[in-house]
Write a protein that holds these residues in place. Structure first.
Motif, mmCIF file in Angstrom:
data_model
loop_
_atom_site.group_PDB
_atom_site.id
_atom_site.type_symbol
_atom_site.label_atom_id
_atom_site.label_comp_id
_atom_site.label_asym_id
_atom_site.label_seq_id
_atom_site.Cartn_x
_atom_site.Cartn_y
_atom_site.Cartn_z
ATOM 1 N N ASP A 1 2.927 49.372 -3.902
ATOM 2 C CA ASP A 1 4.135 48.799 -3.313
ATOM 3 C C ASP A 1 4.563 47.585 -4.140
ATOM 4 O O ASP A 1 4.390 46.432 -3.733
ATOM 5 N N SER B 1 8.288 51.688 -11.475
ATOM 6 C CA SER B 1 7.287 51.889 -10.431
ATOM 7 C C SER B 1 5.905 51.642 -11.009
ATOM 8 O O SER B 1 5.695 51.734 -12.216
ATOM 9 N N HIS C 1 5.633 41.792 -6.967
ATOM 10 C CA HIS C 1 6.854 42.231 -7.642
ATOM 11 C C HIS C 1 7.141 41.356 -8.853
ATOM 12 O O HIS C 1 6.699 40.201 -8.930
ATOM 13 N N LYS D 1 7.766 46.216 -6.906
ATOM 14 C CA LYS D 1 9.069 46.445 -7.507
ATOM 15 C C LYS D 1 9.089 45.855 -8.911
ATOM 16 O O LYS D 1 8.699 44.707 -9.111
ATOM 17 N N ASP D 2 9.547 46.665 -9.848
ATOM 18 C CA ASP D 2 9.596 46.221 -11.236
ATOM 19 C C ASP D 2 11.052 45.981 -11.628
ATOM 20 O O ASP D 2 11.943 46.757 -11.279
ATOM 21 N N PHE E 1 0.715 55.365 -5.819
ATOM 22 C CA PHE E 1 1.790 54.426 -6.101
ATOM 23 C C PHE E 1 1.513 53.103 -5.385
ATOM 24 O O PHE E 1 0.986 53.088 -4.268
ATOM 25 N N PHE F 1 7.628 53.425 -16.081
ATOM 26 C CA PHE F 1 6.529 53.917 -15.252
ATOM 27 C C PHE F 1 5.284 53.168 -15.700
ATOM 28 O O PHE F 1 4.785 53.366 -16.809
#
Length: 347
Positions: free
Chosen positions: A48, A26, A315, A50-51, A46, A113
């Motif tokens: 938006d 995240s 992403h 995607k990792d 956070f 993270f």
């Protein structure tokens, strides 16, 4: 969306078998540019985004670019958790052969993270006791039947986020079965890779400019990216004269050593949303180019194109990338693209 290919019959290789990290993460945008203190509490939000991890990123793009007639077989472990189940489903949906990706009971899926400062810099904290840490040589050996299927016609991909011993085991399998061997190492791993002699079992080494400086044994302070690339290639040639080398350097472009000459590829200008995963996207383009028969320098240009388009997504996998979008992106940039790459995009 069409795959990148002139035709599967022209492929120099028929499959890629890889080992490396499979996980998620995240992104958290911190408030304030000052460096986070040891005991500080800091607000933020956070993002938006995607990792994904290295093996997943590279495998996804290679499969997407080369199509269903090129087998992509990842080897790895995920946890028996929601993150692992989601990742497994996404990889399966992308057409990857998932027979050698297993759930590891009692372990969590690899997770990062990632924190981002307002100026775009940042870092990450990654679990080091995840399911990926349980990938060992014995687990890798279970995939040996696939090497027999593609004897002399495959690629092995050994990338970080699993133990070095597991990657060495994969490279050894590749050596025994006549595979083309691709590897990358983190900055911390480069000295061990040199000392252990594992680089003598690598046909293509993919590193970034910081890793190149460590490989060269020099400080990057007051050195140009070009000087670092030249020094790294000189050192690596002493270790393995036949090894190809790909070096990415962010805004400075990338360098490719094809065994006789060092060539430079400039970056393709675009509006970057996030550069995370760009190096892995670049490597996937290089691999796809080599599979399709491009010389190393031209495969590097394809890698630069894939890497540039990848950063337009928040992403770390840009799921819009395919032959059509790459062709459109190349036309929009107006960049000088080699005719061989154009033919792959248009064929």
């Amino acid at each position: 969306m069409r795959p990148l290919r002139i035709g599967a019959k022209s492929f120099h290789y028929k499959a890629m078998i890889g080992v490396g990290g499979t996980g998620g993460g995240s992104f958290f945008a911190l408030s304030g540019n000052h460096t986070l203190g040891r005991e500080e509490s800091r607000g933020g939000r956070f993002l938006d985004r995607k990792d994904y991890c290295k093996l997943h990123i590279i495998s996804h793009y290679v499969r997407t670019l080369l199509g269903s007639e090129f087998a992509v077989i990842p080897i790895g472990k995920v946890g028996d958790d929601e993150v692992g189940k989601r990742l497994f489903a996404e990889m399966e949906e992308a057409g990857l052969d998932m027979r050698y990706v297993k759930s590891s009971p009692g372990d969590q899926t690899l997770f990062s993270f990632c924190f981002v400062y307002p100026d775009g810099s940042g870092g990450n904290m990654t679990t080091d006791d995840s399911a990926c840490s349980k990938v060992d040589p014995e687990f890798v050996a279970q995939a040996e039947p696939e090497f027999g299927r593609f004897e002399g016609k495959g690629i092995v991909l050994a990338v970080p986020e699993v133990p070095l011993e597991a990657r060495q085991a994969l490279l050894e399998l590749g050596t025994r079965h006549g595979f083309f061997r691709v590897a990358s190492f983190t900055s911390e791993e480069i000295p061990a890779a040199i000392e252990s002699g594992v680089l003598r079992s690598v046909d293509l080494l993919a590193i970034n400019i910081d890793e190149a400086a460590i490989a060269a044994g020099i400080s990057s302070v007051d050195k140009t990216a070009e000087a670092i690339a030249e020094a790294a290639v000189a050192r690596l040639r002493e270790i393995n004269p036949k090894m190809l080398v790909s070096i990415t350097a962010g805004a400075n472009g990338s360098w490719a050593w094809d065994g006789s000459a060092l060539s430079h590829a400039t970056i393709y200008k675009t509006n970057a949303v996030s550069t995370a995963g760009a190096g892995d996207a670049h490597l996937s383009g290089v691999i796809a180019g080599l599979v399709a028969g491009l010389p190393m320098a031209e495969a590097q240009r394809l890698g630069a194109l894939v890497g540039a388009l990848s950063v337009t997504s928040p992403h770390t996998i840009n799921k819009e990338i395919c032959r059509d979008t790459l062709r459109d992106f190349a036309a929009q940039t107006g960049a000088d693209i080699p005719n061989s790459v154009k033919e792959l995009l248009e064929g």
